[in-house]
Design an enzyme around this catalytic site. Structure first.
Site, short mmCIF file in Angstrom:
data_model
loop_
_atom_site.label_atom_id
_atom_site.label_comp_id
_atom_site.label_asym_id
_atom_site.label_seq_id
_atom_site.Cartn_x
_atom_site.Cartn_y
_atom_site.Cartn_z
N ASP A 356 8.19 0.91 7.40
CA ASP A 356 8.05 2.03 8.34
C ASP A 356 8.38 1.50 9.73
O ASP A 356 8.82 0.35 9.88
CB ASP A 356 6.65 2.65 8.26
CG ASP A 356 6.68 4.14 8.63
OD1 ASP A 356 6.95 4.44 9.81
OD2 ASP A 356 6.48 4.99 7.74
N HIS A 463 15.54 13.13 -5.40
CA HIS A 463 14.60 14.08 -4.80
C HIS A 463 13.32 14.18 -5.63
O HIS A 463 13.35 14.66 -6.76
CB HIS A 463 15.29 15.46 -4.70
CG HIS A 463 14.46 16.51 -4.05
ND1 HIS A 463 14.46 17.82 -4.45
CD2 HIS A 463 13.59 16.45 -3.02
CE1 HIS A 463 13.64 18.52 -3.70
NE2 HIS A 463 13.11 17.70 -2.82
N GLU A 475 14.96 15.17 -9.19
CA GLU A 475 16.31 15.74 -9.10
C GLU A 475 17.22 14.65 -8.55
O GLU A 475 16.96 14.12 -7.46
CB GLU A 475 16.25 16.92 -8.11
CG GLU A 475 16.79 18.21 -8.60
CD GLU A 475 16.52 19.35 -7.60
OE1 GLU A 475 15.73 19.20 -6.66
OE2 GLU A 475 17.12 20.41 -7.79
N ASN A 513 14.65 23.97 -5.43
CA ASN A 513 14.23 24.74 -4.26
C ASN A 513 15.00 26.05 -4.09
O ASN A 513 14.47 27.02 -3.58
CB ASN A 513 14.33 23.88 -2.99
CG ASN A 513 13.18 22.88 -2.94
OD1 ASN A 513 12.21 23.01 -3.68
ND2 ASN A 513 13.30 21.86 -2.10
P1 NAD Z 1 6.23 12.19 6.62
O1 NAD Z 1 6.34 12.64 8.02
O2 NAD Z 1 4.91 12.23 5.96
O3 NAD Z 1 6.74 10.68 6.52
C1 NAD Z 1 7.86 10.18 7.19
C2 NAD Z 1 7.62 8.73 7.48
O4 NAD Z 1 8.83 8.17 7.98
C3 NAD Z 1 6.56 8.47 8.53
O5 NAD Z 1 5.62 7.54 8.05
C4 NAD Z 1 7.32 7.92 9.72
O6 NAD Z 1 6.59 6.98 10.47
C5 NAD Z 1 8.49 7.27 9.00
N1 NAD Z 1 9.65 7.07 9.86
C6 NAD Z 1 10.18 7.91 10.76
N2 NAD Z 1 11.24 7.35 11.35
C7 NAD Z 1 11.39 6.13 10.82
C8 NAD Z 1 12.31 5.08 11.03
N3 NAD Z 1 13.31 5.19 11.91
N4 NAD Z 1 12.17 3.96 10.30
C9 NAD Z 1 11.19 3.85 9.40
N5 NAD Z 1 10.28 4.82 9.16
C10 NAD Z 1 10.39 5.94 9.87
O7 NAD Z 1 7.32 13.01 5.82
P2 NAD Z 1 7.40 13.29 4.23
O8 NAD Z 1 6.77 14.58 3.92
O9 NAD Z 1 6.99 12.07 3.50
O10 NAD Z 1 8.97 13.50 4.07
C11 NAD Z 1 9.88 12.42 4.02
C12 NAD Z 1 11.18 12.88 3.39
O11 NAD Z 1 10.92 13.35 2.07
C13 NAD Z 1 11.86 14.01 4.13
O12 NAD Z 1 13.24 13.82 4.06
C14 NAD Z 1 11.45 15.24 3.33
O13 NAD Z 1 12.39 16.28 3.43
C15 NAD Z 1 11.43 14.67 1.94
N6 NAD Z 1 10.61 15.40 0.97
C16 NAD Z 1 9.38 15.86 1.32
C17 NAD Z 1 8.61 16.55 0.38
C18 NAD Z 1 7.24 17.03 0.71
O14 NAD Z 1 6.64 17.75 -0.09
N7 NAD Z 1 6.69 16.67 1.84
C19 NAD Z 1 9.12 16.74 -0.92
C20 NAD Z 1 10.37 16.22 -1.25
C21 NAD Z 1 11.11 15.56 -0.30
#
Ligand code: NAD
Length: 737
Positions: A356, A463, A475, A513
Site C-alpha cells: 500500500d 474481478h 470474472e 454488473n
Molecule cells: P479501498 O479504498 O478500500 O482500497 C484501496 C486501497 O488502495 C487503499 O488501502 C489505499 O490506501 C490504496 N492505494 C491507493 N493508492 C495507492 C497507491 N498509489 N499505491 C498503493 N496503494 C494505494 O477500495 P476497494 O473497495 O478495495 O477497491 C479497490 C479496487 O477494487 C477498485 O478498483 C474497485 O473498483 C475494485 N472492486 C471493489 C469492489 C467492492 O465491492 N468494493 C468489488 C470489486 C472490485
C-alpha cells in the site's frame, strides 16, 4: 477375482475388507463400472462361505463424492435424445435406469451377511446412501469428515433409498430438514441423529467396524424386522400431526415453490413411511424419475454440477500454455478488496507481498487476515499452527522491489484512472519477464487501463466479488490485447484459490454488473410507478432471488450507483441513463444522505443490532402509491427475471460472453440469479426462446423498449434454437474427437 476399483482382503476372522480406491481418480465416484464391480462383489461375498461379513471403506482421504459427472450427464442426454421420438418409452427406460443404484444398495442390505461402512472421509450423496444401506456405520471423528445428502442443491434428491432410510433412522423433522436443505453433517451430528452407530479416532476406524461384526451385528435392517416402527411412531401420531400439516407451508416459505425436488422429498417421506420398505423404494423411484424429467433438474444439474466443474477445471484455459505453479504473488492496494484477496491467496498456500502507500496502510490490510484467522481458530475451522502459517505468508510492505520475483500482481487501488496508471508504471518497472499484471477494477474497461502498460499482452482483469472469502465467482476480463499466457496464469490463480472463473471480453460493467444494474433499474422503475416497495422485494424473493433489488442496492451503496450512472452519462451521453432514475438516486444521496448500508440508511433503515433492517417508511412518500391489489405479483417476478436474462442475451450477442455455461454459472455465483432456472440463459432456454420472446414483447408493450427482444433472440426463436445449441460449448471438443 480381482477388481479395478476395489481391493479385497479377508482376515482370519472371515471379515472381508473392501477398499474402494479408483486408480485414475482423485476421489471415488459411482460410475457404471463401479456399480458393476460392486454388484459382483456382493455376489462373491454371498457365495463365499468363508466370508462372515464385510467392512467397506475408501482408500482415499475422502470416502466418496457420490455419483460421477459422466454418469449423470449420460442419463440426461439419453433422456433428452429419446424423449422426442418416444416420450413414454424414454420415461420407462429412465425409470429402470434410476432404479439401478437403489436396487444394488437394497441387494447389499438383504444379502444375508453383515456389512459395515467405515467412513474415513467426506461422504456425499450416493456414497452416504450406500452407507445407510449397510447394517453398521462407523465414522472417523477427524475434522475433515463430513456427511451429506446434498442432491437438492442441484435440483434432484437422494433417490437411491436416502429418502426412505433417513426418516426410518432419524426423526422425521430432522430428516426433512437435512434432505430439503442438503445440510452438511459432522460425524457427531450424524450420530446424534442416529444416522451412524459410532464415531471413533481415525486409527481405530477399521478395527471398530470389524468389531461390530465380531459382536454379532445382525445382517438385517431395522425396517426388515417384524414390528418395525419409524422414530416417533411414523405418520399417524400426535407429534406427526404437528409436523406434517406445517411442513409444506414451511417449505413454501423457504423456496416459494420453485424447487420441485424439495417438495418431492416431502412426498417421498410422507408416502414412504406409510408403506412396506420395498414399495416405499418404488415410490421414491417414481418421484425421482419425475424430477429427473423436470426442466429445473436438467438446468440445475447442467449449470451447478456439470458446467461449474468444467469451468473450475479450466474449460476456458488455453491448452498451449504450461501450467504456472503460483508460489508468490503481489497485491497492490491493501484496502477493502486487496486485504481479502491477500487472505484467500495465503489460505491457498501462496506467499503474498501486500503493498500500500505506506507500511502502516499495508499492515492495516494484513490485520484483516489476522482477524479472519483468529475467528477461524476460535471456531475450530483450523488450528493455531495453520493460522500462523497462513499469516506468515503475507508480507505487508510499501516496497515495490518485493514484486521482483512474483508471477502475478493483482492491483486493487482506488477506482481512479490516474492512481491506477501510476501503480501500473511502478509495478511494471520491477516485474520479471513473463509476470502478469491483473486489475481488480469493477468499472474501468481493461483495454483502456492497458494503454498505460508497456506489456498489454500480459495485462488482464481479475474481478473479485465481495465478500471475497465467501463469493465463489471470479470474472476474468480480456482486454483487446490480452494474450494467452495472461489468461492461463489468471485461470491457474483462480483455480488455486478454489474459485470458479468465467472469462469475458471487455465491456463497461463486464458481465455480472451489467446484469445486476438491470435488476436494480427495474426496481427503480417499479418504485417510480408507485409499486409498494415491500412488494418489489417480495416479488424478487418469490422469483428465487436471494436478495431483493433494493436491499442489494443498499449493499452496493446508493452513492456508488450514482457515481456509475454519472460516469455512464459522461462517457456515453445523457440517453444512457433514464432521467427519472438519476433523479431518484440524486434525491436519495444528495438531499436525504441515504447511501445504503454503509451509513445505515438507504432504501432500508439499519437500526442497531439485534433489531433487523426495515424498508425505510419514507420511501412510500416519494411516489404516489398504487393499491396493492392493483399490482400483479406474477408480472413483477417476470419483469425482474426477464430484464436480467435479456441483458445476459445481449452480452452473448455482443460477444462479451461467448460460452453459455459462463453466463449461467456467472449469474448464479455472481448475484444468485434464481438458481432453480440454471442461470440467465438456461432460464430462456428452459421456457423456450420463442416463449421468452413473446413474454419480452408483452412486457415491452407495457413497460418500455428495454424489454424489446434482441435480433439474436428473434432469430433463434425463428430457427427453434437454444443458447446451448447455437453457442454449443462442446462443439470444438467434439470436432477434435
Ligand atoms: P479501498 O479504498 O478500500 O482500497 C484501496 C486501497 O488502495 C487503499 O488501502 C489505499 O490506501 C490504496 N492505494 C491507493 N493508492 C495507492 C497507491 N498509489 N499505491 C498503493 N496503494 C494505494 O477500495 P476497494 O473497495 O478495495 O477497491 C479497490 C479496487 O477494487 C477498485 O478498483 C474497485 O473498483 C475494485 N472492486 C471493489 C469492489 C467492492 O465491492 N468494493 C468489488 C470489486 C472490485
Amino acid at each position: 477375482m480381482s477388481y479395478k476399483n476395489f481391493k479385497i482382503e479377508t482376515d482370519q476372522d472371515g471379515i472381508a475388507l473392501v477398499t474402494w480406491d479408483m486408480p485414475d481418480k482423485s476421489m471415488n465416484v459411482f460410475t457404471e463400472e463401479v456399480l458393476g464391480e460392486l454388484n459382483a462383489i456382493v455376489d462373491a461375498v454371498v457365495a463365499d462361505a468363508a466370508v462372515k461379513g464385510v467392512v467397506f471403506t475408501s482408500g482415499k482421504s475422502t470416502f466418496s463424492g457420490g455419483a460421477d459427472l459422466s454418469m449423470i450427464k449420460s442419463m440426461f442426454s439419453f433422456y433428452q435424445q429419446e424423449k422426442a421420438a418416444d416420450p413414454d418409452g424414454a420415461a420407462a427406460k429412465l425409470f429402470d435406469l434410476v432404479g439401478k443404484m437403489s436396487g444394488l444398495f437394497r441387494k447389499v442390505e438383504t444379502c444375508g451377511k453383515p456389512w459395515v461402512s467405515a467412513i474415513n472421509g467426506t461422504c456425499m450423496g450416493g456414497a452416504f446412501e450406500l452407507s445407510l444401506a449397510c447394517h453398521g456405520r462407523v465414522a472417523s471423528n477427524a475434522k475433515t469428515v463430513k456427511l451429506a445428502l446434498p442432491e437438492v442443491k442441484v435440483g434432484i434428491f437422494p433417490g437411491a433409498g436416502g429418502t426412505q432410510r433417513v426418516p426410518r433412522l432419524a426423526n422425521a423433522q430432522d430428516a426433512l430438514q437435512m434432505m430439503t436443505t442438503g445440510q452438511t453433517l459432522t460425524p457427531a451430528r450424524a450420530k446424534a441423529m442416529n444416522l451412524i452407530h459410532q464415531t471413533v479416532a481415525p486409527e481405530e476406524l477399521i478395527n471398530a467396524a470389524k468389531q461390530m461384526i465380531k459382536d454379532g451385528l445382525k445382517p438385517v435392517a431395522p425396517w426388515d424386522e417384524k414390528g418395525f416402527k419409524a422414530p416417533g411412531g411414523g405418520i399417524w401420531t400426535p407429534a406427526a400431526a404437528q409436523l406434517w400439516p406445517a411442513a409444506p407451508a414451511i417449505l413454501r416459505r423457504e423456496t416459494a415453490g420453485n424447487y420441485p425436488a424439495a417438495l418431492a422429498i416431502l412426498k417421498c417421506v410422507y408416502e414412504g413411511l406409510q408403506l412396506p420398505f420395498d414399495t416405499a423404494l418404488k415410490v421414491e423411484q417414481r418421484y425421482f424419475t419425475q424430477i429427473l424429467r423436470s426442466t429445473e433438474a436438467f438446468s440445475m444439474i447442467r449449470s451447478l454440477f456439470i458446467s461449474m466443474q468444467e469451468l473450475g477445471k479450466g474449460a476456458r484455459r488455453p491448452a498451449n500454455v504450461e501450467k504456472t505453479d503460483l508460489k508468490k504473488i503481489g497485491v497492490v492496494g491493501a484496502g477493502f478488496m486487496g486485504a481479502s484477496i491477500a487472505y484467500v491467496s495465503a489460505a491457498a498456500g501462496i506467499a503474498v507481498s501486500l503493498i500500500d502507500r505506506d507500511e502502516e496502510a499495508a499492515a492495516k490490510g494484513k490485520a484483516v487476515s489476522e482477524k479472519l484467522v483468529a475467528d477461524s481458530v476460535a471456531k475450530g475451522r483450523f488450528s493455531k499452527e495453520e493460522g500462523e502459517k497462513l499469516l506468515s505468508l503475507i508480507t505487508p510492505t510499501a516496497d515495490y522491489g518485493s514484486l521482483s520475483d512474483v508471477s502475478l500482481v493483482i492491483e486493487a487501488v482506488f477506482e481512479d484512472r490516474a492512481v491506477k496508471k501510476d501503480v501500473i508504471e511502478k509495478v511494471e518497472a520491477v516485474l520479471q519477464e513473463g509476470a502478469i499484471f491483473a486489475s481488480n477494477t469493477s468499472t474501468l474497461p481493461i483495454t483502456g487501463l492497458a494503454e498505460n502498460s508497456k506489456r498489454p499482452t500480459q495485462f488482464i482483469g481479475v474481478h473479485f466479488f465481495s465478500p471475497v472469502e465467501k463469493m465463489m465467482l471470479t470474472e476474468v476480463i480480456l482486454g483487446k490485447q490480452t494474450g494467452d499466457k495472461a489468461l492461463a496464469v489468471a485461470l491457474d490463480f483462480v483455480s488455486k484459490i478454489k474459485k470458479t472463473p468465467i472469462v469475458v471480453n471487455d465491456t463497461r460493467g463486464f458481465y455480472v454488473n451489467r446484469c445486476v444494474f438491470r435488476y436494480m433499474n427495474e426496481a427503480y422503475d417499479m418504485l417510480i410507478e408507485g409499486v409498494p416497495p415491500v412488494m418489489i422485494e417480495n416479488a424478487a424473493k418469490m422469483a428465487g432471488m436471494p436478495v431483493g433489488p433494493l436491499a442489494l442496492n443498499d449493499e452496493v451503496a446508493v452513492d456508488l450507483s450514482q457515481k456509475i450512472m454519472k460516469a455512464s452519462i459522461a462517457d456515453l451521453g445523457a440517453s444512457s441513463v433514464k432521467p427519472e432514475h438519476m433523479a431518484l438516486v440524486d434525491r436519495l444521496v444528495n438531499e436525504l444522505d441515504r447511501r445504503g448500508r454503509k451509513n445505515s440508511k438507504g432504501f432500508y433503515d439499519y437500526p442497531a443490532k439485534p433489531a433487523k433492517k426495515q424498508l425505510w417508511p419514507g420511501l412510500k412518500e416519494l411516489y404516489p402509491q398504487k393499491s396493492a391489489d392493483k399490482v400483479d405479483m406474477a408480472e413483477l417476478k417476470e419483469r425482474l427475471l426477464v430484464t436480467i436474462a435479456l441483458e445476459a442475451a445481449r452480452t452473448m450477442e455482443e460477444g462479451i460472453v461467448t460460452d453459455p455455461r459462463e453466463a449461467d454459472v456467472g449469474s448464479i455465483l455472481g448475484f444468485g440469479f434464481a438458481p432453480y432456472t440454471g442461470g440467465t440463459l438456461s432460464y430462456i432456454d428452459g421456457m423456450g426462446v420463442a416463449n421468452f420472446v413473446a413474454l419480452a414483447e408483452k412486457l415491452a408493450k407495457k413497460y418500455g423498449d428495454h424489454f424489446r427482444p434482441t435480433p439474436l433472440l428473434q432469430d433463434m426463436a425463428e430457427k427453434g434454437e437454444t443458447f446451448y445449441t447455437r453457442f454449443d460449448p462442446y462443439k470444438a471438443e467434439r470436432q477434435a474427437a
